[in-house]
Every structure is written in structure tokens, then in C-alpha cells.
Design a protein around this motif. Structure first.
Motif, PDB file in Angstrom:
ATOM      1  N   HIS A  52       0.831  -1.204   0.000  1.00 57.79           N
ATOM      2  CA  HIS A  52       0.000   0.000   0.000  1.00 57.79           C
ATOM      3  C   HIS A  52       0.868   1.258   0.000  1.00 57.79           C
ATOM      4  N   ASP A  53       1.043   1.898   1.159  1.00 60.11           N
ATOM      5  CA  ASP A  53       1.725   3.184   1.223  1.00 60.11           C
ATOM      6  C   ASP A  53       3.243   3.016   1.281  1.00 60.11           C
ATOM      7  N   ALA A  54       3.946   4.141   1.108  1.00 59.15           N
ATOM      8  CA  ALA A  54       5.408   4.097   1.133  1.00 59.15           C
ATOM      9  C   ALA A  54       5.975   5.496   1.332  1.00 59.15           C
ATOM     10  N   PHE A  55       7.281   5.558   1.684  1.00 58.69           N
ATOM     11  CA  PHE A  55       7.995   6.836   1.683  1.00 58.69           C
ATOM     12  C   PHE A  55       9.456   6.597   1.347  1.00 58.69           C
ATOM     13  N   LEU A  56      10.156   7.672   0.994  1.00 56.36           N
ATOM     14  CA  LEU A  56      11.531   7.598   0.519  1.00 56.36           C
ATOM     15  C   LEU A  56      12.528   7.923   1.615  1.00 56.36           C
ATOM     16  N   SER A  57      13.752   7.397   1.462  1.00 56.16           N
ATOM     17  CA  SER A  57      14.868   7.819   2.300  1.00 56.16           C
ATOM     18  C   SER A  57      15.271   9.239   1.891  1.00 56.16           C
ATOM     19  N   PRO A  58      16.049   9.949   2.717  1.00 54.28           N
ATOM     20  CA  PRO A  58      16.379  11.350   2.413  1.00 54.28           C
ATOM     21  C   PRO A  58      17.029  11.568   1.051  1.00 54.28           C
ATOM     22  N   ASP A  59      17.830  10.616   0.594  1.00 56.24           N
ATOM     23  CA  ASP A  59      18.465  10.785  -0.719  1.00 56.24           C
ATOM     24  C   ASP A  59      17.617  10.205  -1.849  1.00 56.24           C
ATOM     25  N   GLY A  60      16.483   9.602  -1.500  1.00 57.94           N
ATOM     26  CA  GLY A  60      15.599   9.039  -2.517  1.00 57.94           C
ATOM     27  C   GLY A  60      16.037   7.702  -3.064  1.00 57.94           C
ATOM     28  N   ARG A  61      17.122   7.132  -2.528  1.00 57.85           N
ATOM     29  CA  ARG A  61      17.611   5.863  -3.070  1.00 57.85           C
ATOM     30  C   ARG A  61      16.755   4.689  -2.631  1.00 57.85           C
ATOM     31  N   TYR A  62      16.233   4.743  -1.405  1.00 57.76           N
ATOM     32  CA  TYR A  62      15.454   3.631  -0.862  1.00 57.76           C
ATOM     33  C   TYR A  62      13.985   4.041  -0.734  1.00 57.76           C
ATOM     34  N   VAL A  63      13.107   3.102  -1.010  1.00 56.90           N
ATOM     35  CA  VAL A  63      11.688   3.315  -0.777  1.00 56.90           C
ATOM     36  C   VAL A  63      11.223   2.251   0.209  1.00 56.90           C
ATOM     37  N   VAL A  64      10.521   2.698   1.249  1.00 54.89           N
ATOM     38  CA  VAL A  64      10.013   1.800   2.287  1.00 54.89           C
ATOM     39  C   VAL A  64       8.521   1.594   2.022  1.00 54.89           C
TER      40      VAL A  64
ATOM     41  N   ARG B 288       9.304  20.690  -1.676  1.00 60.35           N
ATOM     42  CA  ARG B 288      10.748  20.865  -1.484  1.00 60.35           C
ATOM     43  C   ARG B 288      11.316  19.932  -0.420  1.00 60.35           C
ATOM     44  N   THR B 289      10.572  18.922  -0.046  1.00 58.94           N
ATOM     45  CA  THR B 289      11.085  17.927   0.901  1.00 58.94           C
ATOM     46  C   THR B 289      10.940  16.542   0.294  1.00 58.94           C
ATOM     47  N   VAL B 290      11.873  15.667   0.598  1.00 62.23           N
ATOM     48  CA  VAL B 290      11.812  14.300   0.081  1.00 62.23           C
ATOM     49  C   VAL B 290      10.813  13.480   0.876  1.00 62.23           C
ATOM     50  N   ALA B 291      10.785  13.679   2.188  1.00 60.05           N
ATOM     51  CA  ALA B 291       9.840  12.973   3.055  1.00 60.05           C
ATOM     52  C   ALA B 291       9.356  13.936   4.136  1.00 60.05           C
ATOM     53  N   VAL B 292       8.174  13.668   4.666  1.00 56.76           N
ATOM     54  CA  VAL B 292       7.620  14.481   5.736  1.00 56.76           C
ATOM     55  C   VAL B 292       8.576  14.470   6.923  1.00 56.76           C
TER      56      VAL B 292
END
Length: 541
Positions: free
Chosen positions: A326-338, A527-531
Motif C-alpha cells: 500500500h503506502d510508502a515513503f523515501l529515504s532522504p536521498d531518494g535511493r530507498y523506498v520503504v 521541497r522535501t523528500v519525506a515528511v
């Protein structure tokens, strides 16, 4: 010809053919069926799925519903006391007794409908309201210090359709409403253009994407990407949009400027048990790491990486990610998705560089990450995972894990299932909403970033209210929370509120009446990769 007209003609042809085969009177049963489908599309599909297979509300077809015809008729009148279903007598002015009977017959006698919505359907659904965008204002037509201060609130409206279905915009410093944009059907989520601040995109629950000019607060274009579905993302360079659907099982990539469809993908693949299935579109995200879109196929348990650098946009498929993604979010550099996996009780980490599964994080019962959140605490970067598992859940908890090692750091007990975490680098607390139908559903809880303990519980609204979707303002000074009254009763829907709190004292600052408020989105998300992270650019709002 627009989407609903196309569907009505398709339904009519199918009905006439079936009626001919069965010998049924063409001008009674066939016409009743067509009218019932039209009523369903107008009043029910936005919540229960265009194919009657379920969406926000449960499935309404003869194979899946357990209700009798009479029970369905009663449910239409009485609604759902703890759900979004409107209650008696509000339907009486919209549906006659005959119409309610037609709907009850359709739901209990007809199977789930098979529906398609192809590339040409998408293309033909495109509507242009502002042909020459150069004539739009060159700056906001309202007072605001910085566009990042905009807070967008999805107003579903009691019936999830009509004039009260709209996006409302507030100045996050003064809490003054600066504009609103009607969407006709319930808006679900919003994404923002990463490089051109004036553009935003809204996805509604009937499948339309609305391109919005934030300067003039106008919809300039819209297109129907599918018949139901909530996922939406903008590529890192702002050239492309991706939108996924539940009905049908597809995802489409569009030109972000024109909303012209470019590529349609059927979401289908082998699930972790080896069975080939069609899949709802779960999370879709762009990433600052590369010119990729990342798509979670819910029932297939796969994550697809779409490479936007090549003309044919090839897909790399990561399998065995989990059951019911279902849902997901990115690591700060965008390399990993959880990615959350409902049925495995894990959050799976996918490495977008090596295109493989990097880790599976034990996550408590039925993880639901919402937009996710990342915070800094004692020199560590921590991911916050919520869990929507409901009764009989032995314990409710928030899972905290290290974003470098993906090891679980702590499990924080909370008072109920949680859905959408909120955080801000300048605010001391992580906020989680308590959801579900229990007595705690009108509360939010505050977790101290340093101690990782719940330090405060705040009741939002009244008894039978539901609090959802907390979101900090761009500067981290205030917290916006949607609070709706249980069941949206005619006697109580006016108590639906947007409630605003001081982010440090947690005192209520303001309460604003909105009919069935839902998701809240800060413009600083562009302007943010993740909340919870600092904006990527150095400029400050």
C-alpha cells in the motif's frame, strides 16, 4: 464525449444484449438496469468503486455483499454511524423510493462489473479550461508571504460529490482562507510541481486529475486517468505525472504540462504465491535519486521501477515484496523506498540503485505508512511507521527504525490504530492520528522526538468525531488536523472542523467549519523528500 457518457452507452449496449438473450422485456428490466447503473455512478461509485468492487467503502455486488435487498435499502437510508456514509434523511431529497429500490436490486442481483478505461478513453476525457496559460497572473492574486505557507485541505463534502467537494487553501501563518477550487467529486490527494511553484495536481476519488494554478486558484485542465484510484506523483524534473487506478488495474504516465497520456501500464503479475493477478495501484512516487517512477502493485506484491530516461519507459519488476502492498515513503536521498505490506506485517525496503529488496522490517500489525515521516533524534535519522491494524489487535504501536541500518529502534505503544504520521524539523513532536471506529478515534497523540515516548494525548472535536491527517505548516509553528463527525449525520455534519494547534504549546488556535475535511497538504512538500525533513533548497519561507 466525457467519461460518464461513454460508460452509460457501454452499459446500455451490454444490458440490451443480455436482455435479448434472456428474453427479458427490453423496456422494463433493461431500462431499470441502465437507470440503476446511472444512479450508482452518480451517487455511489466515488466511494464503493466504479465496478462495484469496493474502494473507500465496501464492495456492492451480488458476489460479495452479505446484505439482502431490504437490508441494502435500509442502509441507504440509515447510512453508517461511524463511516462516511450519509444518513437519513439526507438521501430522501436525492433518491426517491423507486431509485433506492433500483439500487438495492442492482447491488444484490448483479455481479461485479468488468470495466475498461484505455489510453484513448483517457485522451478523450481531457478538458482544457485555460487554453493560453501565459495570460494567467504572474504572481498570487491573494496576500501571502511565501507560497510554501499554503495549506491545502481536501473537502470531501457529505455526498463525496457536488459543490462541497473542493480543495480549500489557507495561509499557514494567519489561517486565513485564500482560495478554493471545486473538484465536483471528493478530492483525495495533492502533489506539487517541484520546479514551477504555481502548479499543483489534485486526484479525486472518481479518477480525475486536476491541474491547478495556485496563483489564480483555477483548474486549468483535467483528465480522467482511471475510474477510481488515489495514487499520484510528479517526476523529479516536473516533466511527467503518474497516476494509478483501482478500476481498471492500470497506471498511466502523462505529460505534466498538458495532461496528455503517454504510456499506459496494465498492473498485473505473479503474486508471492505464484498466482497471476490484476492489482490495484498502491503507492506511486517520483524520487530525487533518478528519473524514475516507483509503483506498488497491491495484490501482486510487486514494486515496479519505471525508467523515464528512455523513450519507451522500460519497467524493472521487483517481486516478492509482500502481500497487499500500500503506502510508502523515501529515504532522504531518494535511493530507498520503504513500502508497507498489510498482510505480512512488514515494511519492505527496496534499493532503487541496485533494484532489489534490501531489508524487511518487522512492523507490528498491518503497517500503514501514510506519507511516512523521518526525524532526527540523538544523531540518528529515524523512520516512523504507523500501523492501522484494528481489533482484535493485541497491542497498537508505532514502529521506529534507523534509516541507515533499517534496524528497529523502538516500538512505541499508542492507544489505537494509526494512519498518518506528521513531523517537522523545527517541531518537537511526531504526531499520529488515532483512527478506526473505537472511542479513541477523535484523538491525536504526540511523541517526543528525543525520548520517543508519548507525552500528550489531545481530543480533537467531540464524541463520535474522527481525527485524521495531521500536517505541520511550512515553518513548523502550527499543526492542522481534520476532524469529522461520525457518520456525517444531518444533525452533526456542521460540526466537521479543521482544527489548528500551536505546535509547541499544543493549545488550540482556531477551528474552521469544513464539510467532511480529509487530507491536509503543505506546499512545502514540494521541497522535501519525506515528511519531517528540511527542504532540499536553501531558501526559507
Amino acid at each position: 464525449m466525457n467519461g460518464p457518457e461513454v460508460l452509460s452507452k457501454r452499459v446500455l449496449r451490454a444490458v440490451l444484449w443480455l436482455a435479448t438473450l434472456s428474453g427479458a422485456p427490453l423496456f422494463s428490466q433493461a431500462q431499470d438496469f441502465v437507470r440503476a447503473e446511472r444512479l450508482y455512478a452518480e451517487h455511489c461509485a466515488v466511494c464503493h468503486g466504479a465496478d462495484r468492487g469496493g474502494y473507500i467503502g465496501p464492495a456492492l455486488n451480488s458476489d460479495q455483499t452479505r446484505l439482502t435487498r431490504d437490508e441494502v435499502g435500509i442502509k441507504i437510508l440509515t447510512g453508517g454511524g461511524t463511516t462516511l456514509m450519509p444518513q437519513h434523511p439526507t438521501w430522501r431529497v436525492r433518491l426517491s423510493a423507486d431509485d433506492r429500490d433500483l439500487l438495492a436490486s442492482l447491488i444484490t442481483k448483479r455481479p461485479r462489473q468488468s470495466m475498461s478505461w484505455g489510453l484513448e478513453d483517457i485522451r478523450k476525457s481531457l478538458e482544457v479550461f485555460v487554453a493560453d496559460e501565459s495570460k494567467l497572473p504572474v504572481k498570487p492574486t491573494y496576500r501571502i508571504s511565501h507560497l510554501d505557507d499554503l495549506m491545502a485541505v481536501m473537502g470531501r463534502g457529505r455526498f463525496a460529490a457536488g459543490k462541497e467537494s473542493r480543495v480549500l487553501f489557507f495561509d499557514g501563518r494567519t489561517h486565513r482562507k485564500v482560495g478554493e477550487v471545486p473538484t465536483r467529486f471528493a478530492p483525495h490527494l495533492m502533489d506539487f510541481h517541484p520546479t514551477q511553484e504555481r502548479w499543483a495536481y489534485v486526484r479525486d476519488d472518481i479518477g480525475y486529475i486536476h491541474k491547478i494554478d495556485l496563483y489564480s486558484m483555477k483548474v486549468v485542465r483535467k483528465v480522467r486517468a482511471g475510474l477510481n484510484g488515489a495514487s499520484l506523483a510528479v517526476s523529479r524534473d516536473g516533466r511527467f505525472l503518474a497516476a494509478g487506478s483501482y478500476v481498471p488495474h492500470t497506471a498511466v504516465i502523462l505529460d505534466a504540462a498538458t495532461l496528455e497520456p503517454l504510456k499506459l501500464m496494465e498492473l498485473r503479475g505473479a503474486d508471492p504465491d505464484g498466482k497471476t493477478v490484476g492489482a490495484d495501484s498502491g503507492m506511486i512516487t517520483g524520487t530525487p535519486f533518478a528519473d524514475y517512477f516507483v509503483i506498488a502493485l497491491e495484490q501482486a506484491g510487486q514494486v515496479w521501477i519505471v525508467d523515464l530516461r528512455q523513450a519507451d519507459m522500460p519497467i524493472t519488476k521487483i517481486t516478492d515484496v509482500g502481500r497487499h502492498l500500500h503506502d510508502a515513503f523515501l529515504s532522504p536521498d531518494g535511493r530507498y523506498v520503504v513500502v508497507s505490506s498489510y498482510d505480512d506485517n512488514v515494511n519492505t525496503v527496496v534499493d532503487l540503485a541496485e533494484k532489489r529488496i534490501a531489508r524487511k522490517i518487522p512492523a507490528g500489525r498491518q503497517p500503514h505508512l501514510g506519507s511516512g515521516a523521518i526525524v532526527r533524534s540523538h544523531g540518528r535519522l529515524l523512520g516512523i511507521g504507523t500501523n492501522i491494524g484494528s481489533s482484535p489487535c493485541a497491542s497498537h504501536e508505532v514502529t521506529v527504525f534507523d534509516m541507515n541500518t533499517f534496524e528497529v529502534v523502538k516500538r512505541i505503544p499508542v492507544i489505537g490504530p494509526t494512519e498518518s504520521p506528521a513531523a517537522h524539523p523545527k517541531a518537537p513532536y511526531v504526531v499520529v492520528d488515532i483512527v478506526g471506529t473505537g472511542p479513541e478515534a477523535n484523538k491525536i497523540q504526540f511523541i517526543d522526538k528525543e525520548t520517543l515516548e508519548v507525552v500528550r494525548t489531545v481530543t480533537v472535536g467531540e464524541m463520535l468525531s474522527h481525527s485524521h491527517f495531521p500536517e505541520y505548516t511550512a515553518r513548523g509553528e502550527f499543526l492542522y488536523v481534520s476532524a469529522r463527525h461520525g457518520g456525517d449525520r444531518p444533525a452533526g455534519y456542521h460540526r466537521d472542523r479543521l482544527v489548528i494547534y500551536d505546535a509547541r504549546t499544543l493549545n488550540e488556535v482556531k477551528s474552521i467549519s469544513i464539510e467532511v475535511p480529509a487530507g491536509v497538504f503543505s506546499r512545502v512538500r514540494a521541497r522535501t523528500v519525506a515528511v519531517g525533513l528540511e527542504p532540499m533548497e536553501s531558501g526559507k519561507p
